[in-house]
Write an enzyme that holds these catalytic residues in place. Structure first.
Site, mmCIF file in Angstrom:
data_model
loop_
_atom_site.group_PDB
_atom_site.id
_atom_site.type_symbol
_atom_site.label_atom_id
_atom_site.label_comp_id
_atom_site.label_asym_id
_atom_site.label_seq_id
_atom_site.Cartn_x
_atom_site.Cartn_y
_atom_site.Cartn_z
ATOM 1 N N TRP A 109 0.822 -1.212 0.000
ATOM 2 C CA TRP A 109 0.000 0.000 0.000
ATOM 3 C C TRP A 109 0.849 1.252 0.000
ATOM 4 O O TRP A 109 0.526 2.246 -0.654
ATOM 5 C CB TRP A 109 -0.996 -0.008 1.160
ATOM 6 C CG TRP A 109 -2.013 -1.092 0.986
ATOM 7 C CD1 TRP A 109 -2.194 -2.183 1.794
ATOM 8 C CD2 TRP A 109 -2.973 -1.230 -0.078
ATOM 9 N NE1 TRP A 109 -3.214 -2.975 1.292
ATOM 10 C CE2 TRP A 109 -3.700 -2.416 0.151
ATOM 11 C CE3 TRP A 109 -3.283 -0.470 -1.207
ATOM 12 C CZ2 TRP A 109 -4.714 -2.860 -0.700
ATOM 13 C CZ3 TRP A 109 -4.297 -0.904 -2.061
ATOM 14 C CH2 TRP A 109 -4.998 -2.083 -1.793
ATOM 15 N N ASP A 180 -1.335 6.239 6.800
ATOM 16 C CA ASP A 180 -2.400 5.385 6.274
ATOM 17 C C ASP A 180 -2.697 4.338 7.353
ATOM 18 O O ASP A 180 -1.901 3.428 7.574
ATOM 19 C CB ASP A 180 -1.950 4.711 4.974
ATOM 20 C CG ASP A 180 -2.988 3.728 4.433
ATOM 21 O OD1 ASP A 180 -4.052 3.544 5.072
ATOM 22 O OD2 ASP A 180 -2.744 3.127 3.366
ATOM 23 N N LYS A 204 -11.862 -2.112 6.405
ATOM 24 C CA LYS A 204 -11.011 -3.101 7.050
ATOM 25 C C LYS A 204 -11.421 -3.228 8.514
ATOM 26 O O LYS A 204 -11.923 -4.237 8.946
ATOM 27 C CB LYS A 204 -9.535 -2.712 6.951
ATOM 28 C CG LYS A 204 -8.772 -2.984 5.648
ATOM 29 C CD LYS A 204 -9.540 -2.886 4.399
ATOM 30 C CE LYS A 204 -8.787 -3.273 3.137
ATOM 31 N NZ LYS A 204 -7.645 -2.477 2.781
HETATM 32 C C1 PLP Z 1 -7.185 -1.749 1.667
HETATM 33 C C2 PLP Z 1 -6.133 -0.754 1.889
HETATM 34 C C3 PLP Z 1 -5.973 0.346 1.034
HETATM 35 C C4 PLP Z 1 -6.835 0.556 -0.193
HETATM 36 O O1 PLP Z 1 -8.133 0.862 0.167
HETATM 37 P P1 PLP Z 1 -9.239 1.231 -0.929
HETATM 38 O O2 PLP Z 1 -10.368 1.718 -0.099
HETATM 39 O O3 PLP Z 1 -9.546 -0.025 -1.685
HETATM 40 O O4 PLP Z 1 -8.674 2.269 -1.808
HETATM 41 C C5 PLP Z 1 -4.974 1.256 1.331
HETATM 42 N N1 PLP Z 1 -4.184 1.102 2.408
HETATM 43 C C6 PLP Z 1 -4.295 0.055 3.227
HETATM 44 C C7 PLP Z 1 -3.386 -0.051 4.398
HETATM 45 C C8 PLP Z 1 -5.283 -0.900 3.002
HETATM 46 O O5 PLP Z 1 -5.392 -1.945 3.839
#
Ligand code: PLP
Length: 370
Positions: A109, A180, A204
């Protein structure tokens, strides 16, 4: 007793969209056709209706009090997922400046975020764990961040590799730290005052797909240029209280319920952290006591509390593991294609019984097949 729909649920280890608290799902079911007192479904209601505006404010306030977020920060509910933040962050904070943005790359990511940032300006990768197949995070002495960087960006929990920072990276005071936190948002208390911005897509660890929570220090709202497309400028969303355009009302509603569940049923983020450590401990203990049958991907000091990644001795055993696990009510354990093996995601809403059931299954499977 007759079996209910709820009884049909397996323990779901999906990486995302992922497990939600059963009590929240049942509440959503019960209130979906008509929100109590509102005479229509939340799905049918204007986002400007006071009923929804109150729901949005309640969700914001629950998140603020769980994370102890001060008035120096705005809490925004955006669309476009975490992926849009990969672009919005550099579009607002890097584009048109003479600065470069510092990135720590510890997994898939972070890598994607860097690719998007490069479209907006100069990127300085201050640490890159790619050569070791993203199995660790750096310690403070492994990298340095120039004091004139536009910001320092990192991903606290790399969902695919299962590596997590045990504490935030070191960052000069002059540089906003951006995180993030998509796959570990609200998994433990976090000192927001150390950050310029923390963001997370909800699907998540915090709610359903469709909403991304952005916690941003108010001074950073002023940097993004008004020449950006309106949706992309953070300031617009902050000034409009996340109603610059129609927000994802359903996802915000459920997110608010999950936050209330964290507060009332779990008892806050310290209690959540304790439970998460216990759950992760069960799985890592099953790996470590398997005499090498299971091999963890992450180095022990940065093992994720949210996503446990490991491999078995060969592909045949891996397939057998997945199918027997499913027969035992343990589903969605297949690892991401880029890492292979098994990934068990044990987000906030995974009950301890689920982690225990998986750990027991792992131990029994290893002794039968080892
Ligand atoms: C799933 C995830 C993303 C991407 O998320 P989207 O909503 O599909 O854009 C980005 N960073 C992390 C850490 C993730 O687990």
């Amino acid at each position: 007793m007759t079996a209910t729909v709820t009884d049909q649920r397996a323990y779901n280890f999906s990486a995302g969209p992922a497990v939600l608290p059963v009590s929240v799902l049942e509440e959503v079911r019960d209130e979906l056709v008509c929100l109590p007192g509102a005479r229509s479904s939340l799905l049918e209601m204007s986002h400007r209706d006071k009923v929804f505006v109150d729901i949005l404010h309640d969700a914001e306030n629950s998140i603020r009090s769980l994370l102890n977020i001060s008035d120096d920060y705005s809490v925004l509910f955006l669309q476009g997922g975490a992926a849009l933040q990969f672009s919005m962050i550099p579009a607002n904070l890097l584009r048109g400046t003479e600065k470069s943005a510092a990135y720590i790359q510890t997994g898939t990511w972070g890598k994607k975020a860097i690719a998007e940032a490069k479209k907006e300006g100069a990127v300085n990768i201050v640490y890159d764990a790619a050569d070791s197949n993203f199995n660790h995070v750096p310690s403070a002495e492994d990298y340095s961040v120039p004091a004139d960087s536009a910001y320092l960006y990192y991903c606290n929990n790399e969902t695919i590799q299962g590596v997590q920072f045990p504490s935030e990276p070191v960052c000069p005071d002059s540089v906003p730290l951006i995180c993030d936190a998509s796959s570990d948002f609200m998994h433990r208390p976090l000192d927001i005052s150390k950050y310029g911005m923390v963001y997370a897509c909800a699907q998540k660890n915090a709610g359903p797909a469709g909403v991304t929570v952005v916690v941003i220090r108010k001074d950073l709202l002023e940097i993004g240029s008004a020449s950006l497309p309106g949706y992309l400028q953070y300031k617009n969303h902050a000034e409009a209280d996340s109603e610059w355009n129609t927000p994802p009302t359903f996802a915000i509603w459920v997110l608010g319920k999950v936050a209330r569940w964290l507060t009332n049923d779990i008892g806050g983020l310290e209690a959540m952290e304790k439970l998460n450590r216990e759950k992760a401990g069960l799985l890592y203990n099953a790996i470590d006591s398997s005499n090498g049958f299971y091999t963890g991907h992450a180095k022990p000091e940065c093992r994720s509390l949210m996503n446990a990644t490991f491999v078995l001795p060969n592909d045949d055993l891996q397939s057998k593991f997945l199918s027997e696990a499913a027969d035992n009510g343990l589903v969605a354990l297949k690892g991401h294609r880029s890492v292979g093996g098994i990934r068990a995601s044990i987000y906030n809403a995974m009950p301890k019984e689920g982690a225990q059931a998986l750990a027991d299954f792992m131990t029994a499977f290893a002794s039968k097949n080892g």
